[in-house]
Each structure stands twice: as structure tokens, then as C-alpha cells.
Enzyme design. Sequence first.
Site, PDB file in Angstrom:
ATOM      1  N   ASN A 251       0.859  -1.305   0.024  1.00 26.38           N
ATOM      2  CA  ASN A 251      -0.014   0.024  -0.114  1.00 26.38           C
ATOM      3  C   ASN A 251       1.129   1.228   0.002  1.00 26.38           C
ATOM      4  OD1 ASN A 251      -1.560   2.265   0.399  1.00 26.38           O
ATOM      5  ND2 ASN A 251      -2.810   1.121   2.076  1.00 26.38           N
TER       6      ASN A 251
ATOM      7  N   CYS B  27      -2.235   4.874   0.157  1.00 22.71           N
ATOM      8  CA  CYS B  27      -2.962   5.954   1.246  1.00 22.71           C
ATOM      9  C   CYS B  27      -2.682   7.523   1.289  1.00 22.71           C
ATOM     10  CB  CYS B  27      -3.250   5.144   2.375  1.00 22.71           C
ATOM     11  SG  CYS B  27      -4.275   5.996   3.494  1.00 22.71           S
TER      12      CYS B  27
ATOM     13  N   THR C  47      -6.913   5.898  -3.327  1.00 20.93           N
ATOM     14  CA  THR C  47      -7.854   7.168  -3.522  1.00 20.93           C
ATOM     15  C   THR C  47      -6.905   8.498  -3.591  1.00 20.93           C
ATOM     16  OG1 THR C  47      -7.436   7.205  -1.317  1.00 20.93           O
ATOM     17  CG2 THR C  47      -9.461   6.301  -1.908  1.00 20.93           C
TER      18      THR C  47
ATOM     19  N   CYS D 224     -36.735  13.494 -29.841  1.00 17.54           N
ATOM     20  CA  CYS D 224     -36.448  14.834 -29.384  1.00 17.54           C
ATOM     21  C   CYS D 224     -37.743  15.207 -28.427  1.00 17.54           C
ATOM     22  CB  CYS D 224     -36.265  15.689 -30.312  1.00 17.54           C
ATOM     23  SG  CYS D 224     -36.095  17.321 -29.655  1.00 17.54           S
TER      24      CYS D 224
END
Length: 437
Positions: free
Chosen positions: A136, A139, A205, A347
Site C-alpha cells: 500500500n 493511502c 484514492t 426529441c
Amino acid sequence: MADLRNNFVGIKSPNPFWLASAPPTDKAYNVERAFKAGWGGVVWKTLGEEGPPVVNVNGPRYGAIWGADRRLLGLNNIELITDRDLYTNLREMKQVKMNWPDRALIASIMVPCEENAWKAILPLVEETSADGIELNFGCPHGMSERGMGAAVGQVPEYIEMVVRWCKQYTRMPVITKLTPNIADIRKPARAAKAGGTDAVSLINTINSITSVNLDTFSPEPSINGKGSHGGYCGPAVKPIALNMVAEIARDPETYGLPISGIGGITTWRDAAEFMVLGAGNVQVCTAAMTYGFKIVQEMITGLSNWMDTKGHRTLDDICGRAVPNVSDWQYLNLNYIAKARIDQDACIQCGRCHIACEDTSHQAITQFVDGKRHFEVMEDECVGCNLCVNVCPVQDCITMVGLEPGTLDERTGKVVDANYANWTTHPNNPMARQAAE
Ligand SMILES: Cc1cc2nc3c(=O)[nH]c(=O)nc-3n(C[C@H](O)[C@H](O)[C@H](O)COP(=O)(O)O)c2cc1C
Ligand code: SF4
Ligand code: SF4
């Protein structure tokens, strides 16, 4: 029926859907139910070094953004690595692997950037019979301030060094999880390869503040009036993740390096997109946190049905198929001409396309024709940008139609050329002009 069995750096799983390291893989209770629901593998919630575990905040740890229907589009968190005792995790991992020998179980690890710390934890993890480890280096909050996670992932030399230690001290396959909080994702991927990694996984993230409370002036999630940046994930990050996966897949220096694709995967289609862009399998977090473990069933059925329909028999038939079609801008065909076309039957005359084109594009859509509200594309103005397609609320009401070679482009007055021509040789390109002179 399509064969979804996955072999990722020698780690076998019945399908390519793994749960990413996060709350869904925090403990045996979750992982057991995830496997029952059908997940092919899990990356266990990140383990830290021996000793007192980290401490999480005791208040809100999530922020979010939603679509107009309140569907969760982006999730932000300030959670740390596992806050449970190392040995409790190891014991549970060993038991789960024993109960589910056909599923992949990967240990995510984050310990200080010191050789002895890695040397100490690797045999403990190996003892669990885990199939591999994921480092990891991603983080972006809390742990990075302590010199771990993204603090390592942002320095290619550190990545290479730690990967090398891991390759030296364990026989398990090493997957290096990358942080997207970096200017050029190819650099950490190259460093991981240089250190001998078996694969990379991405994305972790993205640094973010999702919102600010305008009464208290505190960023959310708010802990006693203060907020901290957190890691952003969920459907909103998928485009960023797809690009990063493709960048690594097509980089000559990392070409062929196995990739585990992560970021916003919610449906089988998302997963397929990652795989055709070079991912050997995928990992999922936010979708499981939003909809529960059983979403994997839609993923398995959907991927399998699509592969059957298209005649793809195994995952090898689809992996990387879109990579040759990812190009630098300068090589795109400037002789390709497309125009928007409105399906008048579909439409609903909302007028969004007209406003968008009128105010911010090329004034190419009518609003009134013969005094009546009518939306139609004027081909002599349309540059084919497809903004109208994207703002129209009716799916497939506006489509882009490529002009056949030999037909007249009414906007430029030129006949569409069948030959491919790009910016590198375009007469307006100063570099091309210089080369020609
Ligand atoms: C609450 C939460 C905790 C997470 N914890 C970890 C972690 O401990 N280790 C890790 O490598 N990634 C962690 N992640 C990142 C996820 O594994 C994943 O990389 C990221 O969420 C992107 O995937 P998604 O868009 O499917 O959620 C966490 C994500 C969330 C939402
Ligand atoms: S494609 Fe672009 S230029 Fe053409 S009509 Fe739509 S918005 Fe206008
Ligand atoms: S945005 Fe779509 S539905 Fe609305 S007027 Fe234009 S074509 Fe019709």
C-alpha cells in the site's frame, strides 16, 4: 459459456472480481460473506506493523457527492489502515484461506519505510498461506503524514527500494499499489518494475475535500469543527483510473507488466473497460460499500453474457484489446469528419442542445424553424464536437455520424479525404513546416 477464470501473476481465482483493501475486507466475518456472494478474491484491509494498532477518528469518516437522484457518485474517507491487532488479522486470514482455497487472498501491507520492518512482517504473512501481497503505497491521508502510504508512492526511488526488499524476503507474488496523487503515473510504475514487482494495482484514492459546511465553515467530514483532506473514490474517479491504467499499459517501459485495475468499478461494463485497457483483473471497494456484496453477481453474469455475445471465450481474449487504440492526440486522424444528428421522433424539445451549442459551441442547432420550436443541426456550422450529445437528456436522441469519404463537408466546403492525416504533418503545425523547409 465464457470462461471467467483468472490467473493473475500465478494467483488463481474463479473470476476476475476482487474486493479491494478497505472496510469490506476488514475481517473474516465480511470476507466469508463476500466469498459466499461470489467474489473471486479479496485484498485484506491493510495490515500495519506489530504493536498497538492505529487509532481511527471516532466520528464521521466519510464525505460524498451525489447525482441529482441522490445516487452516490464520489466517496471520500479519512480512515486509516486496519485498527485491529495484527495477529487477530493474521489468524483470521489463515482460517479464511483454509475455508476458501479456490479464492484469492492477498495481504495488503503498510509498514515504515525501513528494511527491518518489511523483513519482520513478510514471514508472518507468508505463514497465513496468503496468495500474495499488495504494497500500500497509496493511502493519501493520515499514514502519509507518518512517512508511509502515498509518501512512499510519490517517490519512485522509495518504491523501487521497498519492492526490492519484498522480492528478497518473500516468495509470494508482489503487487505494488500506486497512488494517483502524482503528476506522471508511469514513473512509479517503472520504479516498481525496476524493483522486480510482479504487478501493479491502481488507483488508490485521490486527495480531496468533498464539501464545506457553510454554517460551521468546517470541511466535511467534520470532527469537532475541523476537517482533513481524505481519499476520493467511487464512480467519479473511474475516468482518472482508466487513463492511468492505459498509460501504464501502453508505456514501452512497462508494457506487459500485469495490472490490477481499481477505481469506481460498479458494473460489469466498468470492469470490462478496465480489462480491455490492460488490466488483468479488477478490484472493487465503493460499489460494494454502497450496494453490498451481491453486486458481484451482476458483474459475473454481465461480463459472461457480453463475452458470449461477442464470441470471447476467455479473459485473455479481451485483456488489453483497446490498448493499441489509445493514442497521443497528435496521431488522431484530422481527416475524420463527424456531424451531430437529431432523431426528431425521440426529441422532447427541451432545448438544452440549442443552448449549449449556441452559448458555448458553434451556433449549429436551430431553436425555431418556420416560427415553430424545432431543434435541428445545421451541418454547415457543426464542428462535430458532440457537446449536444452529452447534454441531451434523451439517450441516443442525438448521435454523431461520420461523413463518408468523398462527401462534401458543408462547413469547410472541402470533400472528406479518405486518407489518414494527423497533426505531425499538418501544414499549420510549425514543426511540420520547419521539417518541410
Ligand atoms: C473507507 C476506505 C478505506 C480504504 N482503506 C484502504 C486500505 O486500507 N488500503 C488500501 O490499499 N486501500 C484502501 N482504500 C482504497 C480502496 O482499496 C480503493 O483503492 C479505492 O477505494 C478505489 O476503488 P473504488 O473506487 O472501487 O472505491 C480504502 C477506501 C475506502 C473507501
Ligand atoms: S456537435 Fe457541437 S457543434 Fe455540432 S451541433 Fe452539437 S454542439 Fe453544436
Ligand atoms: S437536448 Fe435532446 S431532447 Fe432536448 S431539444 Fe435537443 S435533441 Fe431534443
